[in-house]
Design a protein around this motif. Structure first.
Motif, PDB file in Angstrom:
ATOM      1  N   ASN A 200      40.438 -54.582  -8.111  1.00 44.40           N
ATOM      2  CA  ASN A 200      39.859 -53.952  -6.942  1.00 44.40           C
ATOM      3  C   ASN A 200      40.514 -52.580  -6.771  1.00 44.40           C
ATOM      4  OD1 ASN A 200      37.984 -56.043  -5.733  1.00 44.40           O
ATOM      5  ND2 ASN A 200      39.858 -57.264  -5.952  1.00 44.40           N
ATOM      6  N   ILE A 201      40.058 -51.814  -5.825  1.00 44.62           N
ATOM      7  CA  ILE A 201      40.615 -50.470  -5.605  1.00 44.62           C
ATOM      8  C   ILE A 201      41.939 -50.594  -4.855  1.00 44.62           C
ATOM      9  CG2 ILE A 201      40.249 -48.241  -4.460  1.00 44.62           C
ATOM     10  CD1 ILE A 201      37.205 -48.833  -4.720  1.00 44.62           C
ATOM     11  N   ILE A 202      42.967 -49.927  -5.357  1.00 44.67           N
ATOM     12  CA  ILE A 202      44.272 -49.942  -4.689  1.00 44.67           C
ATOM     13  C   ILE A 202      44.676 -48.503  -4.373  1.00 44.67           C
ATOM     14  CG2 ILE A 202      45.570 -49.973  -6.869  1.00 44.67           C
ATOM     15  CD1 ILE A 202      47.622 -51.828  -5.378  1.00 44.67           C
ATOM     16  N   VAL A 203      45.183 -48.299  -3.163  1.00 49.63           N
ATOM     17  CA  VAL A 203      45.517 -46.950  -2.689  1.00 49.63           C
ATOM     18  C   VAL A 203      46.879 -46.988  -1.982  1.00 49.63           C
ATOM     19  CG1 VAL A 203      44.731 -44.937  -1.374  1.00 49.63           C
ATOM     20  CG2 VAL A 203      43.052 -46.606  -2.211  1.00 49.63           C
ATOM     21  N   ILE A 204      47.740 -46.028  -2.311  1.00 48.84           N
ATOM     22  CA  ILE A 204      48.975 -45.803  -1.555  1.00 48.84           C
ATOM     23  C   ILE A 204      48.875 -44.427  -0.925  1.00 48.84           C
ATOM     24  CG2 ILE A 204      51.487 -45.455  -1.680  1.00 48.84           C
ATOM     25  CD1 ILE A 204      51.571 -47.407  -3.993  1.00 48.84           C
ATOM     26  N   GLY A 205      49.222 -44.324   0.365  1.00 53.28           N
ATOM     27  CA  GLY A 205      49.090 -43.021   1.001  1.00 53.28           C
ATOM     28  C   GLY A 205      49.959 -42.844   2.225  1.00 53.28           C
ATOM     29  N   GLU A 206      50.084 -41.601   2.621  1.00 57.70           N
ATOM     30  CA  GLU A 206      50.738 -41.227   3.868  1.00 57.70           C
ATOM     31  C   GLU A 206      49.708 -41.069   4.966  1.00 57.70           C
ATOM     32  OE1 GLU A 206      53.707 -39.965   6.577  1.00 57.70           O
ATOM     33  OE2 GLU A 206      53.902 -40.889   4.607  1.00 57.70           O
ATOM     34  N   ASP A 207      48.542 -40.551   4.579  1.00 56.38           N
ATOM     35  CA  ASP A 207      47.498 -40.208   5.541  1.00 56.38           C
ATOM     36  C   ASP A 207      46.265 -41.070   5.293  1.00 56.38           C
ATOM     37  OD1 ASP A 207      46.408 -37.976   7.514  1.00 56.38           O
ATOM     38  OD2 ASP A 207      44.898 -38.271   5.951  1.00 56.38           O
ATOM     39  N   GLU A 208      45.765 -41.712   6.324  1.00 55.27           N
ATOM     40  CA  GLU A 208      44.632 -42.637   6.178  1.00 55.27           C
ATOM     41  C   GLU A 208      43.356 -41.932   5.733  1.00 55.27           C
ATOM     42  OE1 GLU A 208      44.609 -44.426  10.027  1.00 55.27           O
ATOM     43  OE2 GLU A 208      46.631 -45.221   9.756  1.00 55.27           O
ATOM     44  N   SER A 209      43.135 -40.703   6.205  1.00 51.59           N
ATOM     45  CA  SER A 209      41.924 -39.980   5.798  1.00 51.59           C
ATOM     46  C   SER A 209      42.003 -39.614   4.317  1.00 51.59           C
ATOM     47  CB  SER A 209      41.716 -38.735   6.657  1.00 51.59           C
ATOM     48  OG  SER A 209      42.793 -37.835   6.514  1.00 51.59           O
ATOM     49  N   ASP A 210      43.203 -39.251   3.823  1.00 51.41           N
ATOM     50  CA  ASP A 210      43.366 -38.980   2.394  1.00 51.41           C
ATOM     51  C   ASP A 210      43.174 -40.248   1.575  1.00 51.41           C
ATOM     52  OD1 ASP A 210      43.819 -36.290   2.725  1.00 51.41           O
ATOM     53  OD2 ASP A 210      46.003 -36.406   2.551  1.00 51.41           O
ATOM     54  N   MET A 211      43.626 -41.379   2.100  1.00 48.94           N
ATOM     55  CA  MET A 211      43.422 -42.654   1.409  1.00 48.94           C
ATOM     56  C   MET A 211      41.937 -42.963   1.290  1.00 48.94           C
ATOM     57  SD  MET A 211      46.507 -44.868   3.206  1.00 48.94           S
ATOM     58  CE  MET A 211      46.371 -46.350   2.197  1.00 48.94           C
ATOM     59  N   THR A 212      41.168 -42.656   2.319  1.00 52.00           N
ATOM     60  CA  THR A 212      39.722 -42.878   2.306  1.00 52.00           C
ATOM     61  C   THR A 212      39.046 -41.970   1.285  1.00 52.00           C
ATOM     62  OG1 THR A 212      39.766 -43.513   4.636  1.00 52.00           O
ATOM     63  CG2 THR A 212      37.635 -42.867   3.724  1.00 52.00           C
ATOM     64  N   VAL A 213      39.453 -40.699   1.252  1.00 47.12           N
ATOM     65  CA  VAL A 213      38.898 -39.758   0.271  1.00 47.12           C
ATOM     66  C   VAL A 213      39.178 -40.256  -1.145  1.00 47.12           C
ATOM     67  CG1 VAL A 213      39.099 -37.419  -0.680  1.00 47.12           C
ATOM     68  CG2 VAL A 213      39.018 -37.752   1.800  1.00 47.12           C
ATOM     69  N   ALA A 214      40.397 -40.746  -1.378  1.00 42.93           N
ATOM     70  CA  ALA A 214      40.776 -41.221  -2.712  1.00 42.93           C
ATOM     71  C   ALA A 214      39.944 -42.434  -3.129  1.00 42.93           C
ATOM     72  CB  ALA A 214      42.263 -41.558  -2.735  1.00 42.93           C
ATOM     73  N   ALA A 215      39.792 -43.398  -2.219  1.00 45.27           N
ATOM     74  CA  ALA A 215      39.002 -44.587  -2.535  1.00 45.27           C
ATOM     75  C   ALA A 215      37.548 -44.230  -2.813  1.00 45.27           C
ATOM     76  CB  ALA A 215      39.089 -45.591  -1.385  1.00 45.27           C
ATOM     77  N   ASN A 216      36.993 -43.329  -2.026  1.00 47.08           N
ATOM     78  CA  ASN A 216      35.588 -42.940  -2.210  1.00 47.08           C
ATOM     79  C   ASN A 216      35.375 -42.167  -3.508  1.00 47.08           C
ATOM     80  OD1 ASN A 216      34.679 -44.225   0.065  1.00 47.08           O
ATOM     81  ND2 ASN A 216      34.827 -42.429   1.393  1.00 47.08           N
ATOM     82  N   LYS A 217      36.393 -41.434  -3.943  1.00 42.74           N
ATOM     83  CA  LYS A 217      36.293 -40.732  -5.229  1.00 42.74           C
ATOM     84  C   LYS A 217      36.162 -41.744  -6.369  1.00 42.74           C
ATOM     85  CE  LYS A 217      36.500 -37.425  -8.320  1.00 42.74           C
ATOM     86  NZ  LYS A 217      35.333 -36.523  -8.535  1.00 42.74           N
ATOM     87  N   LEU A 218      36.918 -42.815  -6.300  1.00 35.19           N
ATOM     88  CA  LEU A 218      36.825 -43.842  -7.346  1.00 35.19           C
ATOM     89  C   LEU A 218      35.464 -44.526  -7.320  1.00 35.19           C
ATOM     90  CD1 LEU A 218      40.327 -45.602  -7.309  1.00 35.19           C
ATOM     91  CD2 LEU A 218      39.592 -43.578  -8.557  1.00 35.19           C
ATOM     92  N   ILE A 219      34.951 -44.798  -6.140  1.00 33.37           N
ATOM     93  CA  ILE A 219      33.619 -45.408  -6.023  1.00 33.37           C
ATOM     94  C   ILE A 219      32.567 -44.482  -6.618  1.00 33.37           C
ATOM     95  CG2 ILE A 219      31.843 -46.138  -4.364  1.00 33.37           C
ATOM     96  CD1 ILE A 219      34.207 -47.033  -2.527  1.00 33.37           C
ATOM     97  N   GLU A 220      32.704 -43.200  -6.335  1.00 33.40           N
ATOM     98  CA  GLU A 220      31.744 -42.199  -6.829  1.00 33.40           C
ATOM     99  C   GLU A 220      31.746 -42.091  -8.342  1.00 33.40           C
ATOM    100  OE1 GLU A 220      31.776 -37.392  -7.183  1.00 33.40           O
ATOM    101  OE2 GLU A 220      32.539 -38.229  -5.308  1.00 33.40           O
TER     102      GLU A 220
END
Length: 583
Positions: free
Chosen positions: A474-494
């Motif tokens: 599944n998609i795994i994300v580590i981050g400081e900022d929740e909005s950056d974590m969302t951008v990162a996850a959506n990039k992988l989906i894209e």
């Protein structure tokens, strides 16, 4: 059953040719002269010659120098050792498809690999497993494909993409490139005699049964071995390794990109027990293979950094593995063995002059020239496996309250983790370097993201994300900022899976993995450049891990102690129970 497997048998015509050359009245196909053979049985290095008939060594000894030969190779005094055997790996962790893996590792002396494709099987089921077998049929390298035993690794604790039930598993038992059951990660199921687990063990009991039991000791270890499990590549401590050896379990010593156990476990090896010890890479990325090597690197490190005698180090890299897996025609430079030979100009530093595979120099197999054709013929499963809808702005949201939180602590150079309990005073955590982590189900169920905390990544801004998250991916994300974590996850989906780094709301580096979100169609060189760019981007957000994406991938594996996170939540692996983020 093992006797019917690939590399084991010669046709009657092949055997007659080998025997005629061996006894001296047949013409040698290739004669290697001016060569020294490393004797892995007696621990000597002897002046000799090697007579090859077809793909087989017909004989060794200076007496063959006077025999007629179609072709002579002058080894110029090189030392010949058997082709290297990787006793356990997941090719998917190299991010290379099997033909690219072959192109990169065969010239490094890895003539045999015993793989478990449970990564791709977890994503697309039988479609992925059967593709690996098709690849093995087209490769020059000996690729054995163990039948994945735990898909998913721990049923009920994670969401995966492809079922692989026992009925599917049984269909592959008789394939010539299958030696047995791949790593039985559900060791609690074995120890506690769960019927669905024992069904698998019993079905494959006359074949090799590969194990996985990190930190399992005492009575639990006795139970696991009593079930018939033969080896373990997940040994963490020296005492654990010694106990496993004393109880008859083979010790597969691993040196991957993150899990590095060689320095801890190799000192256990003696002349006496070396035939019960073998080597593996498990999870090694193309950057390290390209820059350091594969099994050849492990042998070099054993000799030069750990002080293992060369003949013992080379025994672990070939003969021990061949004996353990019942591959009677592999593992020695000796009559009747397949002519998988590594010629070394400097055996202590593992400097390779040439590699012969099935009786021919590797360059003559034209692996690189046939790569594209073989890949196309194998019918790779290229499809978008990212079924998740893009995340909305508030889907990743942490709301901390005063209290104690369960935190995953990364352990450097290990895939085990520590379980910390960390206080939050309403403004900050009592320990530094506590970051947000989430796992997002990607198979179309659109489950709410699982939230957790992790210590040890070093990240201070932005986010890093991966679709490689063992073993369900599944998609795994580590981050400081929740909005950056969302951008990162959506990039992988894209992009259908891969890796990415985000800073200040922008993707600053990414690498696409179009096959199951795990594998690339690019060359190792292109992949290595992509990894270099990702490493640079990780430094921009102050990640201090040497292999951040591989280290992060194992934070989702609920069969490795102590605390992990799956798409369904935090898992206490010591109890195999879900726990809340807030204690």
């Amino acid at each position: 059953m093992i006797q019917s497997k690939s590399t084991q048998q010669l046709t009657r015509e092949e055997l007659k040719h080998v025997l005629s050359v061996a006894r001296g009245d047949g013409e040698i196909d290739i004669l290697i002269k001016n060569v020294k053979i490393m004797d892995l049985v007696n621990g000597e290095i002897n002046e000799s010659a090697i007579a090859i008939a077809g793909k087989t060594i017909a004989g060794t000894g200076l007496e063959y120098l006077d025999q007629k030969a179609k072709r002579v190779i002058d080894a110029n005094g090189d030392v010949a050792v058997p082709g290297f055997i990787d006793g356990h790996l997941h090719i998917e962790s190299s991010m290379m498809h099997p033909f690219e893996f072959e192109r990169l590792t065969l010239p490094l002396g890895t003539t045999t690999a015993i793989c478990d494709p449970h990564e791709i099987t977890n994503v697309i089921g039988d479609k992925g497993f059967s593709w690996f077998l098709r690849c093995s049929e087209l490769m020059k390298q000996n690729l054995f494909v163990q039948v994945s035993s735990c898909v998913p690794a721990l049923p009920g604790f994670e969401t995966n993409g492809g079922p692989f039930p026992l009925e599917k598993m049984k269909a592959y038992k008789n394939h010539p490139n299958v030696l047995g059951l791949a790593e039985m990660m559900n060791f609690p199921g074995v120890i506690n005699a769960f019927d669905d687990v024992l069904d698998k063990v019993e079905e494959f009991q006359e074949m090799n049964l590969d194990g996985h039991c990190p930190l399992v000791r005492g009575k639990d270890l006795n139970a696991y071995i009593a079930a018939g499990i033969q080896n373990c590549h997940e040994t963490i401590t020296r005492e654990e390794g010694k106990e496993k050896l004393s109880k008859g379990m083979a010790l597969i010593i691993r040196e991957g990109s993150v899990a590095k156990n060689l320095k801890t476990l190799a000192p256990l090896v003696t002349d006496f027990n070396s035939c019960q010890c073998l080597l593996c890479t498990d999870d090694r990325n193309p950057y390290e293979i390209f820059n350091e090597g594969h099994i050849n690197y492990l042998v070099k490190k054993m000799i030069n950094e750990i002080g293992i005698e060369p003949h013992v180090a080379y025994r672990l890299s070939s003969y021990s593995a061949a004996k353990h897996f019942g591959l009677k025609r592999l593992g020695l430079i000796a009559p009747g063995k397949q002519a998988d030979i590594v010629l070394l100009s400097d055996y202590k530093n593992v400097e390779i002059s040439d590699v012969l595979m099935k009786g021919l120099p590797v360059k003559e197999h034209k692996v690189e020239q046939s790569l594209s054709k073989n890949l196309e013929e194998s019918k790779p499963p290229i499809e978008n496996t990212m079924k998740r809808s893009p995340l909305g702005d508030k889907e990743i949201e942490f709301n901390f309250e005063q209290g104690t939180y369960n935190v995953i602590e990364i352990v450097k150079d290990e895939i085990i983790t520590n379980h910390l309990k960390v206080n939050y005073d309403g403004e900050k955590f009592e320990l530094d370097d506590i970051k947000k982590i989430c796992v997002i189900e990607r198979y179309g169920q659109n489950i709410k993201p699982a939230l957790g905390l992790v210590k040890g990544a070093g990240l201070s801004t932005g986010a890093i994300a991966s679709s490689v998250a063992h073993d369900s991916h599944n998609i795994i994300v580590i981050g400081e900022d929740e909005s950056d974590m969302t951008v990162a996850a959506n990039k992988l989906i894209e992009m259908g899976g891969g890796f990415c780094v985000v800073k200040d709301g922008k993707v600053i580096a990414s690498l696409a993995l179009p096959i199951a979100g795990l594998l690339s169609l690019e060359s190792a060189e292109v992949l290595t450049e992509g990894i270099i760019e990702l490493k640079k981007a990780c430094k921009e957000v102050n990640v201090h891990l040497n292999e951040p994406f591989i280290q992060m991938a194992f934070l989702a594996l609920p069969v490795i102690p102590s605390l992990k996170i799956t798409d369904k939540g935090l898992v206490d692996v010591t109890k195999f129970e879900f726990i809340d983020l807030k204690d």
